[in-house]
Design a protein around this motif. Structure first.
Motif, short mmCIF file in Angstrom:
data_model
loop_
_atom_site.label_atom_id
_atom_site.label_comp_id
_atom_site.label_asym_id
_atom_site.label_seq_id
_atom_site.Cartn_x
_atom_site.Cartn_y
_atom_site.Cartn_z
N SER A 127 0.84 -1.21 0.00
CA SER A 127 0.00 0.00 0.00
C SER A 127 0.87 1.25 0.00
O SER A 127 0.56 2.24 -0.67
N ASN A 128 1.98 1.21 0.73
CA ASN A 128 2.89 2.36 0.74
C ASN A 128 3.66 2.51 -0.58
O ASN A 128 3.87 3.62 -1.05
N ILE A 129 4.07 1.40 -1.16
CA ILE A 129 4.75 1.45 -2.46
C ILE A 129 3.83 2.09 -3.50
O ILE A 129 4.22 2.98 -4.26
N ALA A 130 2.59 1.60 -3.53
CA ALA A 130 1.64 2.07 -4.55
C ALA A 130 1.40 3.58 -4.42
O ALA A 130 1.30 4.28 -5.43
N ILE A 131 1.31 4.06 -3.18
CA ILE A 131 1.07 5.50 -3.00
C ILE A 131 2.27 6.31 -3.50
O ILE A 131 2.10 7.31 -4.21
N ALA A 132 3.48 5.85 -3.18
CA ALA A 132 4.66 6.58 -3.66
C ALA A 132 4.71 6.59 -5.19
O ALA A 132 5.05 7.61 -5.81
N GLN A 189 -0.83 -0.05 7.41
CA GLN A 189 -1.21 -0.10 6.00
C GLN A 189 -2.04 1.14 5.65
O GLN A 189 -2.74 1.68 6.50
N GLN A 190 -1.97 1.55 4.40
CA GLN A 190 -2.56 2.84 4.01
C GLN A 190 -4.05 2.72 3.69
O GLN A 190 -4.48 2.99 2.56
N TYR A 191 -4.81 2.31 4.71
CA TYR A 191 -6.26 2.24 4.59
C TYR A 191 -6.88 3.05 5.72
O TYR A 191 -6.18 3.51 6.61
N GLY A 215 -13.29 -4.02 5.84
CA GLY A 215 -14.20 -4.95 5.17
C GLY A 215 -14.15 -4.90 3.65
O GLY A 215 -14.58 -5.83 2.98
N MET A 216 -13.58 -3.83 3.10
CA MET A 216 -13.45 -3.74 1.63
C MET A 216 -12.28 -4.61 1.15
O MET A 216 -11.32 -4.85 1.87
N ASP A 217 -12.37 -5.05 -0.10
CA ASP A 217 -11.19 -5.67 -0.72
C ASP A 217 -10.06 -4.64 -0.72
O ASP A 217 -10.31 -3.46 -1.02
N LYS A 218 -8.84 -5.10 -0.40
CA LYS A 218 -7.71 -4.15 -0.39
C LYS A 218 -7.49 -3.55 -1.78
O LYS A 218 -7.11 -2.38 -1.89
N LEU A 248 -7.54 0.40 -1.99
CA LEU A 248 -6.33 1.11 -2.39
C LEU A 248 -6.56 1.87 -3.69
O LEU A 248 -6.10 3.02 -3.84
N ALA A 249 -7.29 1.26 -4.62
CA ALA A 249 -7.59 1.96 -5.88
C ALA A 249 -8.31 3.28 -5.59
O ALA A 249 -7.99 4.32 -6.19
#
Lengths: 211, 64
Positions: free
Chosen positions: A39-44, A69-71, A77-80, A84-85
């Motif tokens: 989640s952190n990689i994707a945000i960067a 984690q970046q939620y 309860g949501m799919d990650k 994340l999207a």
């Protein structure tokens, strides 16, 4: 508000330079595992203006994820993949996202990950990390892999590093701090490792390899 | 001598699988680079380490 994509792109070019940004915008990066690392990689990477991210995780957001984690609480309860999207689109409305809510295995990995420039291994379990590493290096000769090993606990931030193993294989972490050693994962140290991975992706895309 | 993770080891003549077992590596947690190339998992049992080989054994730990 951003009025259009050109305004967004101009802002990125101003920071990164035209040539670098062209490469970032043209790149496809897969993030395998969307936990503390992924989640952190994707945000960067979304902030850097990577053109397309492929996000893969089978899991749902849980209360016990929120410490690193970046939620958000509202996303429990949501799919990650979906959560994340949503978060990435709030940061970068122009990023192309492909999500796969599946567990990556030897059998399904290659079709999911084909046509990627760089793959980030961001799993939790050591066996899964080794599986993906071997698979990518054996079966995807054109693709770069940035993997992670050793980021648990409260040890020094300065022992987390990036090491070039092969031209196409980079390893981030301290390589020893196992989550199974009774020490947990701590947001700040996991973020350090994720930052190493995201940063190595950007360097690979501009051919600034570690020696 | 075989250079393994930067150290000279008396491992010539052993199979890769044999060396991993003798050095307490879990084969399900490793990736092995030999002389610049990845060693496919399917070759661990047959691959015999040679004098002058250079190996990097990455042994993953959990957490992510």
């Amino acid at each position: 508000m951003i009025s259009n994509q050109k305004e967004w792109m101009d802002a990125l070019i101003e920071r990164h330079g035209k040539e670098r940004q062209k490469r970032f915008s043209a790149a496809t990066v897969a993030v395998c595992g969307l936990g503390g690392l992924g989640s952190n990689i994707a945000i960067a990477l979304a902030r850097a203006g990577i053109g397309k991210l492929i996000l893969v995780d089978f899991d749902k957001v849980d209360l016990t994820n929120l410490h690193r984690q970046q939620y958000k609480v509202s996303q429990i309860g949501m799919d990650k993949t979906e959560a994340l999207a949503e978060n990435l689109r709030e940061i970068n409305p122009y990023i192309e996202l492909e999500t796969h809510t599946v567990r990556i295995t030897v059998e399904n990995a290659l079709p999911l990950l084909k046509n990627t420039d760089v793959i980030c291994e961001a799993f939790d379990h050591a066996e899964a990390k080794a599986m993906l590493t071997n698979l990518v290096l054996e079966a995807m000769p054109e693709t770069y892999l940035v993997a992670a090993s050793g980021m648990a606990g409260f040890g020094s931030a300065n022992t987390v590093k990036t090491r070039r193993i092969m031209k196409r294989f980079y390893l981030c972490g301290d390589e020893v701090s196992d989550v199974n050693g009774g020490i947990g994962l701590v947001s700040s140290r996991v973020m350090l490792c994720a930052a190493h991975q995201a940063h190595m992706v950007l360097r690979i895309l501009t051919e600034e390899f570690e020696t | 001598m075989v250079k393994i993770n930067g150290e000279d080891k008396n491992a010539a003549g052993k199979t890769l699988a044999g060396y991993l077992a003798s050095a307490n590596f879990d084969p399900n947690r490793v990736a092995v680079e030999r002389n610049g190339n990845i060693v496919p998992k399917s070759q661990y049992a047959e691959l015999v380490l040679q004098d002058g080989d250079s190996l990097e054994i990455v042994s993953f730990v959990g957490g992510g």
